[in-house]
Motif scaffolding. Sequence first.
Motif, mmCIF file in Angstrom:
data_model
loop_
_atom_site.group_PDB
_atom_site.id
_atom_site.type_symbol
_atom_site.label_atom_id
_atom_site.label_comp_id
_atom_site.label_asym_id
_atom_site.label_seq_id
_atom_site.Cartn_x
_atom_site.Cartn_y
_atom_site.Cartn_z
ATOM 1 N N ALA A 35 0.794 -0.779 0.505
ATOM 2 C CA ALA A 35 -0.387 0.338 0.161
ATOM 3 C C ALA A 35 1.022 1.317 -0.398
ATOM 4 N N ALA A 36 2.004 0.881 0.827
ATOM 5 C CA ALA A 36 2.913 3.047 0.569
ATOM 6 C C ALA A 36 3.258 2.545 -0.545
ATOM 7 N N LEU A 37 3.584 1.909 -1.103
ATOM 8 C CA LEU A 37 4.209 1.178 -2.464
ATOM 9 C C LEU A 37 3.657 1.843 -3.712
ATOM 10 N N GLY A 38 2.155 1.750 -3.325
ATOM 11 C CA GLY A 38 1.299 2.204 -4.451
ATOM 12 C C GLY A 38 1.222 3.770 -4.485
ATOM 13 N N ARG A 39 0.971 4.190 -2.945
ATOM 14 C CA ARG A 39 0.843 5.860 -2.679
ATOM 15 C C ARG A 39 2.443 6.519 -3.171
ATOM 16 N N PHE A 40 3.436 6.398 -2.970
ATOM 17 C CA PHE A 40 4.632 6.256 -3.408
ATOM 18 C C PHE A 40 4.179 6.311 -5.510
ATOM 19 N N LEU A 41 3.725 5.565 -5.939
ATOM 20 C CA LEU A 41 3.673 5.974 -6.856
ATOM 21 C C LEU A 41 2.198 6.418 -7.752
ATOM 22 N N ALA A 42 1.466 6.545 -7.174
ATOM 23 C CA ALA A 42 0.514 7.577 -7.440
ATOM 24 C C ALA A 42 0.959 8.760 -7.088
ATOM 25 N N ALA A 43 2.259 9.533 -5.984
ATOM 26 C CA ALA A 43 2.656 10.503 -5.834
ATOM 27 C C ALA A 43 2.795 10.970 -7.352
ATOM 28 N N HIS A 44 3.779 10.103 -7.419
ATOM 29 C CA HIS A 44 4.624 10.615 -8.721
ATOM 30 C C HIS A 44 4.027 9.717 -10.567
ATOM 31 N N ASP A 45 3.032 10.144 -10.210
ATOM 32 C CA ASP A 45 2.203 9.603 -11.830
ATOM 33 C C ASP A 45 2.365 7.751 -12.322
ATOM 34 N N LEU A 46 2.776 7.367 -11.272
ATOM 35 C CA LEU A 46 3.251 6.231 -11.692
ATOM 36 C C LEU A 46 3.004 4.511 -11.499
ATOM 37 N N ALA A 47 1.296 5.381 -10.679
ATOM 38 C CA ALA A 47 0.363 3.422 -10.399
ATOM 39 C C ALA A 47 0.026 3.061 -11.775
ATOM 40 N N SER A 48 -0.240 3.624 -12.654
ATOM 41 C CA SER A 48 -0.648 2.116 -13.417
ATOM 42 C C SER A 48 0.392 1.455 -14.208
ATOM 43 N N LEU A 49 1.582 1.782 -13.289
ATOM 44 C CA LEU A 49 3.187 0.599 -13.554
ATOM 45 C C LEU A 49 2.313 -0.578 -13.349
ATOM 46 N N ALA A 50 1.772 -1.047 -12.352
ATOM 47 C CA ALA A 50 1.054 -1.803 -11.556
ATOM 48 C C ALA A 50 0.226 -2.010 -10.674
ATOM 49 N N THR A 51 -0.077 -3.005 -9.800
ATOM 50 C CA THR A 51 -0.443 -2.888 -8.435
ATOM 51 C C THR A 51 0.582 -3.669 -7.391
ATOM 52 N N PRO A 52 1.489 -3.830 -6.550
ATOM 53 C CA PRO A 52 2.294 -3.468 -5.933
ATOM 54 C C PRO A 52 1.960 -4.549 -5.016
ATOM 55 N N THR A 53 3.130 -6.249 -5.424
ATOM 56 C CA THR A 53 2.772 -6.545 -4.099
ATOM 57 C C THR A 53 4.348 -6.524 -3.505
ATOM 58 N N ARG A 108 10.966 -3.416 -21.370
ATOM 59 C CA ARG A 108 10.628 -5.344 -21.720
ATOM 60 C C ARG A 108 9.417 -5.228 -21.460
ATOM 61 N N PRO A 109 9.076 -6.308 -22.166
ATOM 62 C CA PRO A 109 7.150 -6.168 -22.117
ATOM 63 C C PRO A 109 7.956 -7.071 -20.407
ATOM 64 N N GLY A 110 6.738 -7.125 -19.856
ATOM 65 C CA GLY A 110 6.728 -7.896 -18.559
ATOM 66 C C GLY A 110 7.427 -7.422 -17.782
ATOM 67 N N ALA A 111 8.217 -5.801 -17.532
ATOM 68 C CA ALA A 111 9.206 -5.261 -16.777
ATOM 69 C C ALA A 111 8.420 -5.593 -15.225
ATOM 70 N N GLY A 112 8.678 -5.541 -13.808
ATOM 71 C CA GLY A 112 8.393 -5.202 -12.500
ATOM 72 C C GLY A 112 8.743 -4.317 -12.857
ATOM 73 N N ILE A 113 7.380 -3.234 -11.164
ATOM 74 C CA ILE A 113 8.199 -2.643 -10.672
ATOM 75 C C ILE A 113 9.059 -1.425 -10.454
ATOM 76 N N ALA A 114 10.170 -2.323 -10.044
ATOM 77 C CA ALA A 114 10.881 -1.758 -9.082
ATOM 78 C C ALA A 114 12.145 -1.804 -10.799
ATOM 79 N N ASP A 115 11.713 -2.918 -11.857
ATOM 80 C CA ASP A 115 13.131 -2.887 -13.192
ATOM 81 C C ASP A 115 11.825 -1.250 -13.803
ATOM 82 N N GLU A 116 10.924 -1.441 -13.933
ATOM 83 C CA GLU A 116 10.343 0.004 -14.491
ATOM 84 C C GLU A 116 11.508 1.241 -13.507
#
Length: 190
Positions: A35-53, A108-116
């Motif tokens: 959830a905290a990672l999701g807030r970080f992504l949203a604050a940087h307009d990156l929420a569309s990357l994926a739902t964090p695990t 690359r296709p399938g890149a995870g959040i950390a890779d993005e």
Amino acid sequence: MRLDDHATGARVATDLVNTAPEVAVSTGDLVADPAALGRFLAAHDLASLATPTDDDVAAVRALRATLRALLDDPASLADGAGELTARTGVGPVLVRHGGRWEWWVRSRPGAGIADELALLAGTGLLGVLRALGPDRFRHCAAPTCAGAFVDTSRAGRRRYCEPDVCGNRVNVANHRARRRAARAAAPDAD
């Protein structure tokens, strides 16, 4: 991601580094869970990357440590940031955007959040290094802060990782010290 937008990538790198518990002492780890990672992504307009695990959180924390090491050692910055972009990035391409051609880099296709995030931050850091130089990678000047940042300001005179927080704390402390000194120097009214 546009290759000439180094400020965005540098801002994400700076903000991610400063989420660490040794920097965010009063709040603790700011990417402590999905959830905290999701807030970080949203604050940087990156929420569309994926739902964090939980796995994404662990990978982003490892990336955060790598980015901190790069900010602490600008001599290794070019190689280290290059490795970050190479781990996910696919060579630059020209994209027609807004009526003009721009250089972009894609993951690359399938890149995870950390890779993005690594691609975004690595590209940003390389851009700052090339456009502004290694002296733009700094530690916060506030005596009680362990933060680091990339100064992308036009003047290049930024001193604090969070000017609104660290800069204000220093200014308030200096003001209070001056007031105490003035009261101590003033003759007693008694």
